[in-house]
Design a protein around this motif. Structure first.
Motif, PDB file in Angstrom:
ATOM      1  N   ARG A 252       0.830  -1.197   0.000  1.00 20.31           N
ATOM      2  CA  ARG A 252       0.000   0.000   0.000  1.00 20.31           C
ATOM      3  C   ARG A 252       0.868   1.252   0.000  1.00 20.31           C
ATOM      4  NH1 ARG A 252      -3.412  -0.913   5.245  1.00 20.31           N
ATOM      5  NH2 ARG A 252      -1.387  -1.722   5.868  1.00 20.31           N
ATOM      6  N   ILE A 253       0.328   2.313  -0.569  1.00 23.82           N
ATOM      7  CA  ILE A 253       1.048   3.582  -0.551  1.00 23.82           C
ATOM      8  C   ILE A 253       1.056   4.118   0.873  1.00 23.82           C
ATOM      9  CG2 ILE A 253       0.997   5.977  -1.327  1.00 23.82           C
ATOM     10  CD1 ILE A 253      -0.146   5.038  -3.939  1.00 23.82           C
ATOM     11  N   SER A 254       2.198   4.464   1.379  1.00 18.65           N
ATOM     12  CA  SER A 254       2.309   4.966   2.742  1.00 18.65           C
ATOM     13  C   SER A 254       2.829   6.391   2.719  1.00 18.65           C
ATOM     14  CB  SER A 254       3.257   4.080   3.560  1.00 18.65           C
ATOM     15  OG  SER A 254       4.513   3.991   2.955  1.00 18.65           O
ATOM     16  N   ASN A 255       2.093   7.266   3.392  1.00 15.62           N
ATOM     17  CA  ASN A 255       2.509   8.660   3.451  1.00 15.62           C
ATOM     18  C   ASN A 255       3.479   8.852   4.605  1.00 15.62           C
ATOM     19  OD1 ASN A 255       1.068   9.826   1.302  1.00 15.62           O
ATOM     20  ND2 ASN A 255      -0.813   9.772   2.482  1.00 15.62           N
ATOM     21  N   LEU A 256       4.695   8.461   4.407  1.00 21.29           N
ATOM     22  CA  LEU A 256       5.741   8.706   5.386  1.00 21.29           C
ATOM     23  C   LEU A 256       6.991   9.078   4.620  1.00 21.29           C
ATOM     24  CD1 LEU A 256       7.204   5.366   6.587  1.00 21.29           C
ATOM     25  CD2 LEU A 256       5.083   5.365   5.321  1.00 21.29           C
ATOM     26  N   GLU A 257       7.699  10.050   5.115  1.00 23.30           N
ATOM     27  CA  GLU A 257       8.840  10.579   4.382  1.00 23.30           C
ATOM     28  C   GLU A 257      10.007  10.815   5.333  1.00 23.30           C
ATOM     29  OE1 GLU A 257       5.747  12.336   4.183  1.00 23.30           O
ATOM     30  OE2 GLU A 257       5.162  11.104   2.493  1.00 23.30           O
ATOM     31  N   LEU A 258      11.210  10.615   4.818  1.00 19.98           N
ATOM     32  CA  LEU A 258      12.415  10.868   5.596  1.00 19.98           C
ATOM     33  C   LEU A 258      13.233  11.937   4.895  1.00 19.98           C
ATOM     34  CD1 LEU A 258      14.453  10.230   7.836  1.00 19.98           C
ATOM     35  CD2 LEU A 258      15.374   8.412   6.393  1.00 19.98           C
ATOM     36  N   ILE A 259      13.463  13.036   5.590  1.00 21.78           N
ATOM     37  CA  ILE A 259      14.252  14.135   5.058  1.00 21.78           C
ATOM     38  C   ILE A 259      15.520  14.253   5.891  1.00 21.78           C
ATOM     39  CG2 ILE A 259      14.319  16.615   4.583  1.00 21.78           C
ATOM     40  CD1 ILE A 259      11.269  16.524   4.350  1.00 21.78           C
ATOM     41  N   LEU A 260      16.666  13.995   5.259  1.00 23.96           N
ATOM     42  CA  LEU A 260      17.948  14.090   5.943  1.00 23.96           C
ATOM     43  C   LEU A 260      18.537  15.471   5.735  1.00 23.96           C
ATOM     44  CD1 LEU A 260      19.656  10.678   5.076  1.00 23.96           C
ATOM     45  CD2 LEU A 260      18.521  11.310   7.197  1.00 23.96           C
ATOM     46  N   ILE A 261      18.861  16.145   6.818  1.00 26.63           N
ATOM     47  CA  ILE A 261      19.515  17.448   6.756  1.00 26.63           C
ATOM     48  C   ILE A 261      21.015  17.214   6.900  1.00 26.63           C
ATOM     49  CG2 ILE A 261      19.622  19.774   7.705  1.00 26.63           C
ATOM     50  CD1 ILE A 261      16.870  19.032   6.650  1.00 26.63           C
ATOM     51  N   SER A 262      21.799  17.797   6.009  1.00 23.45           N
ATOM     52  CA  SER A 262      23.249  17.598   6.057  1.00 23.45           C
ATOM     53  C   SER A 262      23.962  18.927   5.825  1.00 23.45           C
ATOM     54  CB  SER A 262      23.677  16.582   4.989  1.00 23.45           C
ATOM     55  OG  SER A 262      25.075  16.361   5.023  1.00 23.45           O
ATOM     56  N   GLY A 263      25.080  19.109   6.487  1.00 26.63           N
ATOM     57  CA  GLY A 263      25.845  20.334   6.313  1.00 26.63           C
ATOM     58  C   GLY A 263      26.962  20.424   7.338  1.00 26.63           C
ATOM     59  N   TYR A 264      27.796  21.420   7.195  1.00 21.51           N
ATOM     60  CA  TYR A 264      28.877  21.641   8.153  1.00 21.51           C
ATOM     61  C   TYR A 264      28.305  21.925   9.547  1.00 21.51           C
ATOM     62  CZ  TYR A 264      32.254  22.172   4.294  1.00 21.51           C
ATOM     63  OH  TYR A 264      33.058  21.964   3.199  1.00 21.51           O
ATOM     64  N   PRO A 265      29.096  21.717  10.597  1.00 24.84           N
ATOM     65  CA  PRO A 265      28.650  22.130  11.924  1.00 24.84           C
ATOM     66  C   PRO A 265      28.445  23.644  11.947  1.00 24.84           C
ATOM     67  CG  PRO A 265      30.995  21.550  11.931  1.00 24.84           C
ATOM     68  CD  PRO A 265      30.444  21.112  10.620  1.00 24.84           C
ATOM     69  N   SER A 266      27.414  24.069  12.661  1.00 24.13           N
ATOM     70  CA  SER A 266      27.081  25.502  12.790  1.00 24.13           C
ATOM     71  C   SER A 266      26.731  26.148  11.451  1.00 24.13           C
ATOM     72  CB  SER A 266      28.236  26.280  13.456  1.00 24.13           C
ATOM     73  OG  SER A 266      28.463  25.815  14.773  1.00 24.13           O
TER      74      SER A 266
END
Length: 303
Positions: free
Chosen positions: A7-21
């Motif tokens: 079944r289609i599931s409405n769940l998403e994973l968004i990874l935030i990436s970047g330098y510290p600060s």
């Protein structure tokens, strides 16, 4: 982890990436506010039932000092990974606001997401190192904290920038420091879709995690990956000084496509160790190990 139904599931994973600060939490809050407003204003019941979940070091009780030692950092990544797996559920948008600076770790989370048919993307906070350093210095002087200089420089040095050409970093959205806001609509479309239905992500044998039950699995994992590395080194010995080239691996679905600059044996062994560490808890046949490892190498060579 069991295989989910189709079944289609409405769940998403968004990874935030970047330098510290670099402003990762600020960008995360912008996205969360946009998602929550979008959900509240929608009249579509499929969108209305969506909820958001923000995960960061602070919410997990992790201090910036965990990045001072390899062991503490490894434990911190394990905590982040287990929390993400625990909260991934239907109708949830998960914003994983962590360092996420190691491509192998992003690959691991990509596999976790695909195993439960979860669309995922990476949002790269593109603040330059110099600006991030200045922001970190300001934070150290204020009550908001910041990373100790040695930890900051080490994290910047080891940062592996996301590459949209690899599957685990795709789709990739880069947010320059000068931009007032992230590309809200593009991220919403990629994760939720215009009709409130995210794209269907079907798991495969390479990304469905199951407890390792075969007694000789770890031996087979080590032996099979070693055979692939040996095939590459033999080819390089037969073609000295040549860049590029394609190598057939018996049992694998795809060929190995070498980069124009031939990878050294230490580089190949490092990739093999990363791959085996990420797949120790899988139960895969030899052919699936070969196919997944060839896929992993090709993505690494492109980055």
């Amino acid at each position: 982890m069991p295989v989910c139904d189709q079944r289609i599931s409405n769940l998403e994973l968004i990874l935030i990436s970047g330098y510290p600060s670099s402003g990762k939490t600020y960008r995360s809050q912008q996205l969360l506010e946009f998602f929550e407003r979008k959900i509240s204003e929608s009249e579509d019941p499929k969108v209305k039932r969506l909820k958001t979940q923000h995960i960061d070091d602070q919410s997990l009780g992790l201090s910036r000092d965990v990045y001072a030692t390899a062991r503490a950092e490894k434990d911190a990544r394990a905590t982040l990974s287990s929390t993400i797996k625990r909260v991934l559920g239907r109708d949830t948008i998960v914003v994983a606001d962590g360092m996420n600076y190691i491509k192998g770790f992003r690959y691991q989370l990509y596999c976790e997401a695909k195993a439960v048919q979860t669309p995922s993307c990476v949002v790269h906070v593109g603040t330059p190192a110099q600006k991030s350093r200045a922001l970190n210095d300001e934070a150290l002087k204020s009550s908001t904290g910041g990373y100790e200089p040695e930890i900051f420089e080490n994290l910047v040095f080891r940062y592996e920038e996301p590459n949209g050409m690899t599957r685990w970093d795709s789709p990739l959205f880069t947010v320059p420091y000068e931009d007032a806001q992230p590309p809200y609509d593009a991220i919403w479309e990629a994760m939720v879709g215009s009709d409130g239905k995210a794209k269907v992500v079907r798991p495969n044998a390479a990304t469905v995690l199951k407890p390792a039950s075969e007694q000789n699995y770890l031996y087979e994992l080590d032996r099979t990956t070693s055979e692939v590395i040996s095939a590459i080194t033999v080819w390089q010995q037969d073609h000295p000084g040549e860049g590029g080239g394609e190598i057939n691996i018996t049992g694998a679905e795809e060929k190995i496509v070498l980069p124009s600059t031939a990878p050294s044996l230490p580089q190949l062994q490092r990739l093999r160790r990363q791959f085996t560490a990420l797949n120790r808890q899988h139960t895969l046949s030899k052919s699936r190990i070969q196919t997944l490892f060839v896929d992993y190498l090709n993505d690494a060579f492109q980055s």
